[in-house]
Design a protein around this motif. Structure first.
Motif, PDB file in Angstrom:
ATOM      1  N   THR A 195      55.590  50.775  47.943  1.00 49.50           N
ATOM      2  CA  THR A 195      54.339  51.365  47.633  1.00 49.50           C
ATOM      3  C   THR A 195      53.006  50.629  47.917  1.00 49.50           C
ATOM      4  O   THR A 195      52.139  51.250  48.241  1.00 49.50           O
ATOM      5  CB  THR A 195      54.203  51.584  45.970  1.00 49.50           C
ATOM      6  OG1 THR A 195      54.571  50.157  45.587  1.00 49.50           O
ATOM      7  CG2 THR A 195      55.229  52.458  45.396  1.00 49.50           C
ATOM      8  N   ARG A 196      52.864  49.367  48.352  1.00 50.12           N
ATOM      9  CA  ARG A 196      51.887  48.701  48.394  1.00 50.12           C
ATOM     10  C   ARG A 196      52.042  47.705  49.581  1.00 50.12           C
ATOM     11  O   ARG A 196      52.896  47.067  49.485  1.00 50.12           O
ATOM     12  CB  ARG A 196      51.280  48.019  47.416  1.00 50.12           C
ATOM     13  CG  ARG A 196      50.722  48.997  46.247  1.00 50.12           C
ATOM     14  CD  ARG A 196      50.624  48.088  44.766  1.00 50.12           C
ATOM     15  NE  ARG A 196      50.004  46.954  44.998  1.00 50.12           N
ATOM     16  CZ  ARG A 196      49.870  45.897  44.110  1.00 50.12           C
ATOM     17  NH1 ARG A 196      50.891  45.931  43.094  1.00 50.12           N
ATOM     18  NH2 ARG A 196      48.966  44.836  44.087  1.00 50.12           N
ATOM     19  N   GLU A 197      51.089  47.804  50.372  1.00 46.55           N
ATOM     20  CA  GLU A 197      51.182  46.635  51.466  1.00 46.55           C
ATOM     21  C   GLU A 197      49.571  46.384  51.908  1.00 46.55           C
ATOM     22  O   GLU A 197      48.899  47.380  51.421  1.00 46.55           O
ATOM     23  CB  GLU A 197      51.901  46.952  52.600  1.00 46.55           C
ATOM     24  CG  GLU A 197      51.532  48.223  53.373  1.00 46.55           C
ATOM     25  CD  GLU A 197      52.584  48.225  54.714  1.00 46.55           C
ATOM     26  OE1 GLU A 197      52.205  48.684  55.509  1.00 46.55           O
ATOM     27  OE2 GLU A 197      53.797  47.886  54.549  1.00 46.55           O
ATOM     28  N   GLY A 198      49.445  45.421  52.498  1.00 52.78           N
ATOM     29  CA  GLY A 198      47.923  44.949  52.843  1.00 52.78           C
ATOM     30  C   GLY A 198      47.645  43.632  52.427  1.00 52.78           C
ATOM     31  O   GLY A 198      48.426  42.771  52.523  1.00 52.78           O
ATOM     32  N   THR A 199      46.149  43.448  52.087  1.00 48.14           N
ATOM     33  CA  THR A 199      45.792  42.006  52.002  1.00 48.14           C
ATOM     34  C   THR A 199      45.213  41.846  50.548  1.00 48.14           C
ATOM     35  O   THR A 199      44.491  42.683  50.162  1.00 48.14           O
ATOM     36  CB  THR A 199      44.943  41.590  53.067  1.00 48.14           C
ATOM     37  OG1 THR A 199      45.758  41.666  54.171  1.00 48.14           O
ATOM     38  CG2 THR A 199      44.349  40.382  52.957  1.00 48.14           C
ATOM     39  N   LEU A 200      45.194  40.768  49.818  1.00 47.93           N
ATOM     40  CA  LEU A 200      44.448  40.940  48.565  1.00 47.93           C
ATOM     41  C   LEU A 200      43.348  39.808  48.825  1.00 47.93           C
ATOM     42  O   LEU A 200      43.699  38.600  49.540  1.00 47.93           O
ATOM     43  CB  LEU A 200      45.369  39.993  47.453  1.00 47.93           C
ATOM     44  CG  LEU A 200      46.176  40.934  46.554  1.00 47.93           C
ATOM     45  CD1 LEU A 200      47.335  40.165  45.700  1.00 47.93           C
ATOM     46  CD2 LEU A 200      45.216  41.558  45.706  1.00 47.93           C
ATOM     47  N   VAL A 201      42.367  40.135  48.611  1.00 53.75           N
ATOM     48  CA  VAL A 201      40.937  39.187  48.982  1.00 53.75           C
ATOM     49  C   VAL A 201      40.483  38.611  47.285  1.00 53.75           C
ATOM     50  O   VAL A 201      40.259  39.480  46.640  1.00 53.75           O
ATOM     51  CB  VAL A 201      39.733  39.963  49.333  1.00 53.75           C
ATOM     52  CG1 VAL A 201      38.727  39.507  49.833  1.00 53.75           C
ATOM     53  CG2 VAL A 201      40.459  40.889  50.490  1.00 53.75           C
ATOM     54  N   PHE A 202      40.671  37.383  47.300  1.00 54.09           N
ATOM     55  CA  PHE A 202      40.322  36.755  46.012  1.00 54.09           C
ATOM     56  C   PHE A 202      38.981  36.512  46.213  1.00 54.09           C
ATOM     57  O   PHE A 202      38.544  35.656  47.340  1.00 54.09           O
ATOM     58  CB  PHE A 202      41.068  35.434  45.812  1.00 54.09           C
ATOM     59  CG  PHE A 202      42.703  36.130  45.713  1.00 54.09           C
ATOM     60  CD1 PHE A 202      43.193  36.320  44.312  1.00 54.09           C
ATOM     61  CD2 PHE A 202      43.432  35.959  46.566  1.00 54.09           C
ATOM     62  CE1 PHE A 202      44.210  36.826  44.022  1.00 54.09           C
ATOM     63  CE2 PHE A 202      44.779  36.235  46.263  1.00 54.09           C
ATOM     64  CZ  PHE A 202      45.278  36.837  44.977  1.00 54.09           C
ATOM     65  N   PHE A 203      38.109  36.606  45.270  1.00 56.09           N
ATOM     66  CA  PHE A 203      36.794  36.037  45.253  1.00 56.09           C
ATOM     67  C   PHE A 203      35.988  35.830  43.867  1.00 56.09           C
ATOM     68  O   PHE A 203      36.664  36.110  42.986  1.00 56.09           O
ATOM     69  CB  PHE A 203      35.853  37.035  45.928  1.00 56.09           C
ATOM     70  CG  PHE A 203      35.672  38.472  45.265  1.00 56.09           C
ATOM     71  CD1 PHE A 203      36.686  39.427  45.662  1.00 56.09           C
ATOM     72  CD2 PHE A 203      34.547  38.915  44.532  1.00 56.09           C
ATOM     73  CE1 PHE A 203      36.528  40.595  44.823  1.00 56.09           C
ATOM     74  CE2 PHE A 203      34.445  39.840  43.817  1.00 56.09           C
ATOM     75  CZ  PHE A 203      35.534  40.879  43.976  1.00 56.09           C
ATOM     76  N   GLU A 204      35.009  35.187  44.125  1.00 54.75           N
ATOM     77  CA  GLU A 204      34.323  34.766  42.620  1.00 54.75           C
ATOM     78  C   GLU A 204      32.860  35.141  42.362  1.00 54.75           C
ATOM     79  O   GLU A 204      32.224  35.101  43.428  1.00 54.75           O
ATOM     80  CB  GLU A 204      34.181  33.155  42.497  1.00 54.75           C
ATOM     81  CG  GLU A 204      33.884  32.456  41.292  1.00 54.75           C
ATOM     82  CD  GLU A 204      33.779  31.069  41.299  1.00 54.75           C
ATOM     83  OE1 GLU A 204      34.814  30.314  41.661  1.00 54.75           O
ATOM     84  OE2 GLU A 204      32.710  30.623  41.153  1.00 54.75           O
TER      85      GLU A 204
ATOM     86  N   VAL B 175      40.469  42.210  45.292  1.00 55.97           N
ATOM     87  CA  VAL B 175      40.327  43.222  45.774  1.00 55.97           C
ATOM     88  C   VAL B 175      41.631  43.752  46.715  1.00 55.97           C
ATOM     89  O   VAL B 175      41.771  42.712  47.437  1.00 55.97           O
ATOM     90  CB  VAL B 175      39.075  43.796  46.783  1.00 55.97           C
ATOM     91  CG1 VAL B 175      39.192  44.921  47.349  1.00 55.97           C
ATOM     92  CG2 VAL B 175      37.824  43.931  45.622  1.00 55.97           C
ATOM     93  N   GLU B 176      42.367  44.813  46.806  1.00 53.35           N
ATOM     94  CA  GLU B 176      43.378  45.019  47.509  1.00 53.35           C
ATOM     95  C   GLU B 176      42.810  45.928  48.819  1.00 53.35           C
ATOM     96  O   GLU B 176      42.033  46.893  48.507  1.00 53.35           O
ATOM     97  CB  GLU B 176      44.350  45.907  46.966  1.00 53.35           C
ATOM     98  CG  GLU B 176      45.611  45.066  46.682  1.00 53.35           C
ATOM     99  CD  GLU B 176      46.515  46.054  45.767  1.00 53.35           C
ATOM    100  OE1 GLU B 176      46.768  47.166  46.197  1.00 53.35           O
ATOM    101  OE2 GLU B 176      46.957  45.535  44.676  1.00 53.35           O
ATOM    102  N   ALA B 177      43.234  45.527  49.887  1.00 52.93           N
ATOM    103  CA  ALA B 177      42.862  46.340  51.022  1.00 52.93           C
ATOM    104  C   ALA B 177      43.925  46.440  52.023  1.00 52.93           C
ATOM    105  O   ALA B 177      44.833  45.867  52.261  1.00 52.93           O
ATOM    106  CB  ALA B 177      41.471  45.841  51.883  1.00 52.93           C
ATOM    107  N   ASP B 178      43.766  47.698  52.824  1.00 49.65           N
ATOM    108  CA  ASP B 178      44.777  47.802  53.807  1.00 49.65           C
ATOM    109  C   ASP B 178      44.254  47.108  55.391  1.00 49.65           C
ATOM    110  O   ASP B 178      44.899  46.449  56.092  1.00 49.65           O
ATOM    111  CB  ASP B 178      44.900  49.244  54.443  1.00 49.65           C
ATOM    112  CG  ASP B 178      45.331  50.001  52.982  1.00 49.65           C
ATOM    113  OD1 ASP B 178      46.313  49.876  52.374  1.00 49.65           O
ATOM    114  OD2 ASP B 178      44.549  50.965  52.764  1.00 49.65           O
TER     115      ASP B 178
END
Ligand code: FAD
Length: 480
Positions: A249-258, A266-269
């Protein structure tokens, strides 16, 4: 022996070659990739093709037509009898001599370095390039992607070059950096239907733009559906964990930020890293020409784009060619993005023309302090001269004059009422100092003001100039 050797056939290099050839100089220009450089192949032209296309698919198709067509045009310019185009990566042998990997050497008194820039990467360690790759790995260098070999970065974490090579519109695009490149892609991919999130370290987007104008533009883009996290620092990127992916169901990249002390993600393709550009000097062997880079990696130059003698190691000056103003042996120049002064295609072109004029002993009056710039978002933004914030910081006395698109007949007729003009002048409606504009065709309006500033005109002289009715340009004479 050639009169002028140019390294790099981007807008700086090829315009300089054409100008020199027209004035009778024998020119050799060395290019390791496609002629036209960043601007034509992976910068201004492809991005503006996207801006002026209705869908992602149209944009891909039009880019595939427009870029080769323009490249052919540049090849035509470089086929001038006074110009020899050499294919290969140039490297200095000494201050007068450059070689290419196939063993050719070229000697010239005057050499222009016009090697441009590449994307700056985030300093947060390895980045994932493939959603199926599991472990993170480094983003391939932009050099590879500019090369004619066609090597491409197609992973989910890309720079602007990689983004232009995507075959399919990503559903979710996360952009790191709200500078010119980040904002233009945010605007266009949002319009194509992607879900766009922008994460920016600074409080406001587009730092060169008047902060008031920049904020209004960002708010307008928010209304259009772009999500912004301002004052937010990206900490890490990671591929979406395998168990989730295997669920299909999900693939991509998780961007961690402060942001404001809160840890967010945020999740992004696809993730676009748009955190700036750095000068391209790798492999040039600049030491052989006694050129020392500035700490920020640029080639330091004087006001005529000559590699400044003060930047050469002491005692080495005699090794170096110097100067139309001094030594008869000629000089070394660095123009365009590689000197880091003004990273814009038209700046590179004008710097090249100025350098050739110096070599030829021709006086010109090019005002490098009056450098217009545009951001091709929807609506556009553009500026020339210092922002109101900068004038305040410098303590320069000024007056600010504003007008709004909503009061302009043509803007209403076009249904383009979102927009604002800010003109700063000397006190008493004196000489115009700057223009910062957001709204439809802002770049064209700023171009008009650029002419007035270059000629030292006052606001009254602008007002006294007859403007066609109905046009957007009337918004300039409608300022308070
Ligand atoms: P480049 O265009 O980078 O050309 C340098 C050339 O040198 C390249 O062809 C490279 O292959 C060659 N080269 C490098 N090293 C060597 C070597 N050792 N031997 C031989 N050849 C070598 N600017 C604008 O004004 N307007 C815009 O709308 C705009 N949009 C942009 C959008 C994007 C996505 C990007 C990335 C940039 C954009 N720019 C824009 C910036 C613009 O592209 C650059 O400012 C401009 O291309 C700089 O020109 P240049 O001649 O200095 O270098």
């Amino acid at each position: 022996m050639t009169d002028l050797l140019i390294i790099g056939a981007g807008p700086g290099g090829y315009k300089a070659a054409a100008h020199a050839a027209k004035h009778g100089l024998k020119v050799t220009i060395i290019e390791e990739g496609h002629v036209g450089g960043t601007c034509l192949n992976v910068g201004c032209i492809p991005t503006k093709t996207y801006v002026h296309s209705a869908t992602f698919e149209d944009a891909r198709e039009r880019m595939a037509q427009v870029v080769p067509q323009l490249r052919q045009g540049v090849e035509g310019i470089l086929s001038h009898p006074n110009i020899t185009l050499v294919r290969g990566k140039a490297s200095f042998v000494d201050a007068h001599t450059v070689s290419t990997p196939d063993g050719q050497t070229f000697t010239a008194d005057n050499i222009i370095i016009a090697t441009g820039s590449t994307s700056k990467m985030l300093n947060i360690g390895p980045l994932p390039t493939s959603p199926r790759g599991g472990e993170g790995c480094a983003l391939p260098s932009s050099e590879a992607r500019l090369s004619p070999s066609g090597e491409q970065g197609r992973g989910p974490v890309v720079d602007s070059t990689g983004l232009l090579q995507l075959d399919a519109l990503p559903k979710r695009l996360c952009i790191i950096g709200a500078g010119v490149i980040g904002m233009e892609f945010a605007s266009v991919f949002n319009r194509f239907g992607a879900e766009v999130t922008v994460i920016e370290f600074l409080k406001e987007c587009l730092p060169a733009l008047d902060s008031d104008i920049a904020k209004r533009l960002r708010k307008q883009m928010e209304k259009q559906g772009v999500t912004f996290y301002m004052g937010a620092g990206v900490k890490s990127l990671s591929p979406i964990p395998s168990p989730v992916r295997e669920g299909g169901t999900r693939e991509g990249t998780l961007v961690f930020f402060e942001q404001k002390g809160k840890e967010l993600s945020v999740e992004a393709d696809v993730v676009l890293v748009a955190t700036g550009r750095k000068p391209r000097t790798e492999g040039l062997n600049l030491e052989a020409a006694c050129i020392t880079l500035a700490p920020n990696g640029t080639i330091p130059v004087d006001e005529h784009f000559e590699v400044a003698p003060s930047n050469l190691p002491e005692g080495r000056l005699t090794d170096r060619t110097v100067s139309p103003s001094g030594d008869e042996r000629g000089a070394l120049f660095a123009i365009g993005d590689v000197n880091g002064k003004q990273m814009l295609a038209h700046a590179a072109e004008m710097q090249g023309i100025h350098v050739v004029n110096r070599i030829l002993g021709i006086e010109d009056n090019i005002r490098f302090d009056v450098m217009p710039a545009a951001i091709f978002t929807s609506p556009e933004a553009a500026c020339v001269g210092p922002s109101e914030d900068q004038l305040k910081e410098q303590g320069t006395p000024y007056e600010c004059h504003k007008s709004f698109y909503r009061a302009n007949g043509k803007a209403l007729a076009m249904n383009e009422t979102e927009g604002m003009v800010k003109l700063c002048t000397e006190p008493g409606e004196g000489r115009i100092l700057s223009a910062h504009i957001f709204g439809a065709h802002a770049a064209d309006l700023v171009q008009e003001v650029t002419a007035y500033i270059t000629l030292g005109a006052t606001l009254q002289q602008l007002r006294d100039t007859v403007h066609i009715h109905p046009t957007l340009s009337e918004v300039l004479i409608e300022v308070n």
